[in-house]
Scaffold this motif. Structure first.
Motif, PDB file in Angstrom:
ATOM      1  N   VAL A  30       0.822  -1.210   0.000  1.00  0.00           N
ATOM      2  CA  VAL A  30       0.000   0.000   0.000  1.00  0.00           C
ATOM      3  C   VAL A  30       0.861   1.268   0.000  1.00  0.00           C
ATOM      4  O   VAL A  30       0.654   2.166  -0.825  1.00  0.00           O
ATOM      5  N   PRO A  31       1.852   1.417   0.882  1.00  0.00           N
ATOM      6  CA  PRO A  31       2.639   2.643   0.866  1.00  0.00           C
ATOM      7  C   PRO A  31       3.603   2.747  -0.318  1.00  0.00           C
ATOM      8  O   PRO A  31       3.878   3.856  -0.793  1.00  0.00           O
ATOM      9  N   SER A  32       4.134   1.614  -0.799  1.00  0.00           N
ATOM     10  CA  SER A  32       5.271   1.667  -1.711  1.00  0.00           C
ATOM     11  C   SER A  32       4.954   1.287  -3.156  1.00  0.00           C
ATOM     12  O   SER A  32       5.712   1.634  -4.056  1.00  0.00           O
ATOM     13  N   MET A  33       3.845   0.585  -3.410  1.00  0.00           N
ATOM     14  CA  MET A  33       3.573   0.094  -4.756  1.00  0.00           C
ATOM     15  C   MET A  33       2.208   0.528  -5.301  1.00  0.00           C
ATOM     16  O   MET A  33       2.027   0.624  -6.511  1.00  0.00           O
ATOM     17  N   MET A  34       1.254   0.789  -4.428  1.00  0.00           N
ATOM     18  CA  MET A  34      -0.125   1.035  -4.843  1.00  0.00           C
ATOM     19  C   MET A  34      -0.270   2.281  -5.711  1.00  0.00           C
ATOM     20  O   MET A  34      -1.183   2.372  -6.541  1.00  0.00           O
ATOM     21  N   VAL A  35       0.601   3.260  -5.550  1.00  0.00           N
ATOM     22  CA  VAL A  35       0.440   4.539  -6.237  1.00  0.00           C
ATOM     23  C   VAL A  35       0.404   4.378  -7.752  1.00  0.00           C
ATOM     24  O   VAL A  35      -0.253   5.169  -8.450  1.00  0.00           O
ATOM     25  N   THR A  36       1.069   3.351  -8.291  1.00  0.00           N
ATOM     26  CA  THR A  36       1.077   3.174  -9.747  1.00  0.00           C
ATOM     27  C   THR A  36      -0.327   2.910 -10.291  1.00  0.00           C
ATOM     28  O   THR A  36      -0.623   3.263 -11.431  1.00  0.00           O
ATOM     29  N   ILE A  37      -1.194   2.320  -9.489  1.00  0.00           N
ATOM     30  CA  ILE A  37      -2.573   2.051  -9.918  1.00  0.00           C
ATOM     31  C   ILE A  37      -3.370   3.342 -10.011  1.00  0.00           C
ATOM     32  O   ILE A  37      -4.336   3.454 -10.776  1.00  0.00           O
ATOM     33  N   PHE A  38      -2.942   4.368  -9.265  1.00  0.00           N
ATOM     34  CA  PHE A  38      -3.700   5.617  -9.181  1.00  0.00           C
ATOM     35  C   PHE A  38      -3.276   6.646 -10.238  1.00  0.00           C
ATOM     36  O   PHE A  38      -3.922   7.684 -10.364  1.00  0.00           O
ATOM     37  N   VAL A  39      -2.208   6.389 -10.984  1.00  0.00           N
ATOM     38  CA  VAL A  39      -1.682   7.412 -11.899  1.00  0.00           C
ATOM     39  C   VAL A  39      -2.721   7.843 -12.925  1.00  0.00           C
ATOM     40  O   VAL A  39      -3.029   9.045 -13.064  1.00  0.00           O
ATOM     41  N   THR A  40      -3.274   6.901 -13.671  1.00  0.00           N
ATOM     42  CA  THR A  40      -4.270   7.250 -14.699  1.00  0.00           C
ATOM     43  C   THR A  40      -5.517   7.889 -14.106  1.00  0.00           C
ATOM     44  O   THR A  40      -5.980   8.932 -14.608  1.00  0.00           O
ATOM     45  N   PRO A  41      -6.121   7.319 -13.034  1.00  0.00           N
ATOM     46  CA  PRO A  41      -7.289   7.987 -12.426  1.00  0.00           C
ATOM     47  C   PRO A  41      -6.994   9.406 -11.944  1.00  0.00           C
ATOM     48  O   PRO A  41      -7.855  10.292 -12.055  1.00  0.00           O
ATOM     49  N   PHE A  45      -8.744  12.778 -13.173  1.00  0.00           N
ATOM     50  CA  PHE A  45      -9.354  13.644 -12.156  1.00  0.00           C
ATOM     51  C   PHE A  45      -8.904  15.093 -12.323  1.00  0.00           C
ATOM     52  O   PHE A  45      -9.603  16.018 -11.879  1.00  0.00           O
ATOM     53  N   GLY A  46      -7.755  15.300 -12.967  1.00  0.00           N
ATOM     54  CA  GLY A  46      -7.238  16.640 -13.186  1.00  0.00           C
ATOM     55  C   GLY A  46      -6.180  17.066 -12.185  1.00  0.00           C
ATOM     56  O   GLY A  46      -5.785  18.238 -12.158  1.00  0.00           O
ATOM     57  N   LEU A  47      -5.697  16.130 -11.387  1.00  0.00           N
ATOM     58  CA  LEU A  47      -4.688  16.480 -10.397  1.00  0.00           C
ATOM     59  C   LEU A  47      -3.366  16.821 -11.074  1.00  0.00           C
ATOM     60  O   LEU A  47      -2.599  17.648 -10.575  1.00  0.00           O
ATOM     61  N   SER A  48      -3.095  16.175 -12.220  1.00  0.00           N
ATOM     62  CA  SER A  48      -1.870  16.436 -12.979  1.00  0.00           C
ATOM     63  C   SER A  48      -2.149  16.159 -14.445  1.00  0.00           C
ATOM     64  O   SER A  48      -3.015  15.345 -14.786  1.00  0.00           O
ATOM     65  N   ASP A  49      -1.427  16.868 -15.322  1.00  0.00           N
ATOM     66  CA  ASP A  49      -1.612  16.667 -16.754  1.00  0.00           C
ATOM     67  C   ASP A  49      -0.829  15.476 -17.278  1.00  0.00           C
ATOM     68  O   ASP A  49      -1.181  14.887 -18.304  1.00  0.00           O
ATOM     69  N   THR A  50       0.272  15.145 -16.586  1.00  0.00           N
ATOM     70  CA  THR A  50       1.124  14.041 -17.025  1.00  0.00           C
ATOM     71  C   THR A  50       1.445  13.126 -15.849  1.00  0.00           C
ATOM     72  O   THR A  50       1.171  13.456 -14.687  1.00  0.00           O
ATOM     73  N   ALA A  51       2.080  12.001 -16.173  1.00  0.00           N
ATOM     74  CA  ALA A  51       2.402  11.026 -15.133  1.00  0.00           C
ATOM     75  C   ALA A  51       3.638  11.416 -14.327  1.00  0.00           C
ATOM     76  O   ALA A  51       3.789  10.994 -13.174  1.00  0.00           O
ATOM     77  N   ALA A  52       4.544  12.204 -14.917  1.00  0.00           N
ATOM     78  CA  ALA A  52       5.831  12.484 -14.276  1.00  0.00           C
ATOM     79  C   ALA A  52       5.700  13.070 -12.860  1.00  0.00           C
ATOM     80  O   ALA A  52       6.358  12.590 -11.927  1.00  0.00           O
ATOM     81  N   PRO A  53       4.876  14.116 -12.647  1.00  0.00           N
ATOM     82  CA  PRO A  53       4.748  14.647 -11.283  1.00  0.00           C
ATOM     83  C   PRO A  53       4.186  13.625 -10.291  1.00  0.00           C
ATOM     84  O   PRO A  53       4.535  13.646  -9.108  1.00  0.00           O
ATOM     85  N   LEU A  54       3.338  12.726 -10.774  1.00  0.00           N
ATOM     86  CA  LEU A  54       2.744  11.727  -9.893  1.00  0.00           C
ATOM     87  C   LEU A  54       3.764  10.634  -9.543  1.00  0.00           C
ATOM     88  O   LEU A  54       3.811  10.151  -8.412  1.00  0.00           O
TER      89      LEU A  54
END
Length: 445
Positions: A30-41, A45-54
Motif C-alpha cells: 500500500v505505501p510503496s507500490m499502490m500509487v502506480t494504480i492511481f496514476v491514470t485515475p 481527475f485533473g490532479l496532474s496533466d502528465t504522469a511524471a509529477p505523480l
C-alpha cells in the motif's frame, strides 16, 4: 540464586510469522507500490496533466525513507517493536485517508512523505521480529514473510482497480488507508512483541537448554538479560568489513532500481504493452518463489551462498534481456522476466540476512538499519542515472550492462564482507569472543 525460569512451547511464534506476512503485504504494497494504480485515475481527475509529477511520489518517499531506515534501530530501542509498528501503520494509512479526503498535489507529496515510514511496519521490522521469535530457519521464514509483497500485489491490485472503477479513486484511497492503519494497528497492539523470552515462551525451534545458554543471571524483577553473539555497532563501523558490506548494500540498491524499469524496458525495445504486462507477471511469479529459496540456502550454506544464488540468476536474466534487444522474441522476454525476477527479488531479504551473518545479533537492529539506508541510497542514485542514459541514447543497453556488472560484483563483495565481519566476533574454532548483555523489558515491548 533464584529458581531457573521454565519456558513453555507455544504456537505464538507462528502467529507472529503470519502477522509478519500480513505486515509485508499491506505495509509494503500500500505505501510503496499502490500509487502506480492511481496514476491514470489522478490524471483523469485533473490532479496532474502528465504522469511524471505523480511518479515523483517514489522520489519523495525514497528521500524521506533514508533517514527513517538510518535511525530505525535507535527508534526501536526507544519505543519498542509494538509502538513502532503501530506508528508506521497509522501514519502511512492516515496519509492515504487524508489524500482521499482532500486531494491536491501538496497533499499527494505529504502522503508520499508519510508513507516513507513504511519500513517501520514492514521491511525493517520483519527480520528483527523473526530473528527473535525463531531459533532455526530464520533465513527461510524471513524470506517467506518478505515474499508477501508480491502476493499482495496479485491479490490487491485487481481489488483496488475494481474499487476505482465502481466507486472512484478517492474511495479506494480511503479504504486502503483504513485497511492499512486498522489491520496493522490491531496486530501491533495485540500480537507484536520484540521477543518471546520475557513472555516465558520458547522461540520456535529452541529448547529450554538453548534459552538457558542465552540467558544471563536475572538482575531484577523487570528484565531478563540475553547473551547475543555479535559485534557492537560502534566497533563494526570502524572495521574494514563494514565498508565492504556497505559497498555490497549500495550495489544491492543499484539492482533494486531494475524492478521499476521493467515495463519501460520491454516497451522501449518494441514489444508493446501486452508483452510488457506478461513479462511483469512472469517476474512477479519469480519474485514470490525466489525469496524463500534464497532464504533456505542461507540457512543451509550461509547468506553469501543465498546472495550468490539470487544475483547469479539476476545476471543471467539481465543477459537474456540484452539478447532480447537484438533477437525479437516474446518467449525470450518472458524467460528474461522470470529468471531475473527470481534472482533480483533477493534485494529485499539479503540486506537483513547479510547483516546477520556478518555482524551477528548483538547490535543487529542498528546495523541492519544502517545497511537498509545504504540500499535505499543506491536505489535513489540509480534511477536518475539510468533515466538520463535512456533519454540520451534511446536504449537500455548501457543500463543493463551496469546492472549486470553490479550483479556480478555484489557476489564476491558480500562473501568477503561476511567473512571479514564474522572474524570480529568469532574465533577460528567458532568460540564466541564478544557477547552482549542485551536487556529486554518484561512486556517484550
Amino acid at each position: 540464586m533464584s529458581e531457573p525460569i521454565v519456558f513453555r512451547k507455544s504456537s505464538r511464534p507462528w502467529v507472529v510469522l503470519v502477522c509478519c506476512c500480513i505486515m509485508q503485504g499491506l505495509g509494503f504494497f500500500v505505501p510503496s507500490m499502490m500509487v502506480t494504480i492511481f496514476v491514470t485515475p489522478l490524471i483523469q481527475f485533473g490532479l496532474s496533466d502528465t504522469a511524471a509529477p505523480l511518479l515523483s511520489y517514489f522520489t519523495v518517499q525514497l528521500l524521506f525513507s533514508i533517514p527513517v531506515l538510518l535511525f530505525g534501530g535507535a527508534l526501536l530501542k526507544k519505543i519498542g517493536a509494538r509502538w513502532m509498528v503501530f506508528a508506521g501503520a497509522v501514519l502511512c494509512g492516515g496519509g492515504w485517508i487524508a489524500f482521499g479526503l482532500a486531494p491536491s498535489m501538496p497533499m499527494f507529496y505529504v502522503t508520499a512523505a508519510l508513507n516513507s515510514l513504511y519500513p517501520l511496519c514492514s521491511l525493517f521490522m520483519i527480520p528483527v521480529l523473526i530473528n527473535n521469535w525463531f531459533y532455526k530457519n530464520k533465513g527461510l521464514w524471513t524470506s517467506v514473510a518478505l515474499a508477501f509483497s508480491g502476493v499482495a500485489s496479485f491479490i490487491l491490485s485487481p481489488v483496488i482497480t475494481d474499487i476505482i472503477i465502481t466507486s472512484g479513486w478517492q474511495t479506494a484511497s480511503i479504504s486502503m488507508g483504513i485497511a492499512l492503519a486498522g489491520v496493522l494497528g490491531i496486530i501491533a497492539l495485540t500480537v507484536i512483541r520484540l521477543s518471546p523470552i520475557p513472555l516465558g515462551i520458547l522461540p520456535q525451534g529452541a529448547t529450554q537448554e538453548d534459552v538457558e545458554r542465552m540467558l544471563a543471571e536475572k538482575k531484577d524483577q523487570k528484565a531478563s538479560a540475553l547473551k547475543k553473539p555479535g559485534v557492537a555497532w560502534k566497533k563494526a563501523i570502524k572495521s574494514p568489513a563494514f565498508y565492504v558490506v556497505a559497498i555490497a548494500m549500495l550495489l544491492i540498491g543499484v539492482l533494486s532500481a531494475f524492478n521499476t524499469n521493467v515495463n519501460t524496458l520491454v516497451q522501449s525495445a518494441g514489444y508493446g504493452a501486452v508483452v510488457a504486462g506478461f513479462t511483469m507477471s512472469a517476474a512477479a511469479v519469480g519474485q514470490i518463489i525466489g525469496k524463500p529459496i534464497s532464504g533456505a540456502i542461507k540457512d543451509k550454506f550461509g547468506a553469501g551462498a543465498g546472495n550468490a544464488f539470487g544475483f547469479g540468476l539476476a545476471a543471467v536474466g539481465l543477459v537474456l534481456y540484452i539478447a532480447s534487444l537484438y533477437v525479437h522474441s516474446d518467449l525470450l522476454v518472458y524467460a528474461a522476466g522470470f529468471v531475473t525476477g527470481t534472482g533480483i527479488t533477493v534485494t529485499l531479504n539479503m540486506p537483513a540476512l547479510i547483516t546477520d551473518d556478518a555482524f551477528g545479533l548483538k547490535d543487529y537492529e542498528t546495523l541492519y538499519s544502517i545497511n537498509s539506508s545504504l540500499r535505499a541510497l543506491g536505489l535513489a542514485i540509480t534511477n536518475p542515472i539510468v533515466g538520463t542514459i535512456l533519454d540520451t541514447s534511446g536504449t537500455y543497453l548501457t543500463g543493463l550492462l551496469i546492472w549486470v556488472g553490479a550483479a556480478v560484483l555484489v557476489i564476491p563483495m558480500a562473501i568477503v564482507g561476511i567473512k571479514m565481519g564474522h572474524k570480529l566476533w568469532s574465533s577460528k574454532g567458532g568460540v564466541l569472543e564478544d557477547l552482549e548483555m542485551q536487556v529486554i523489558e518484561e512486556d517484550g515491548k
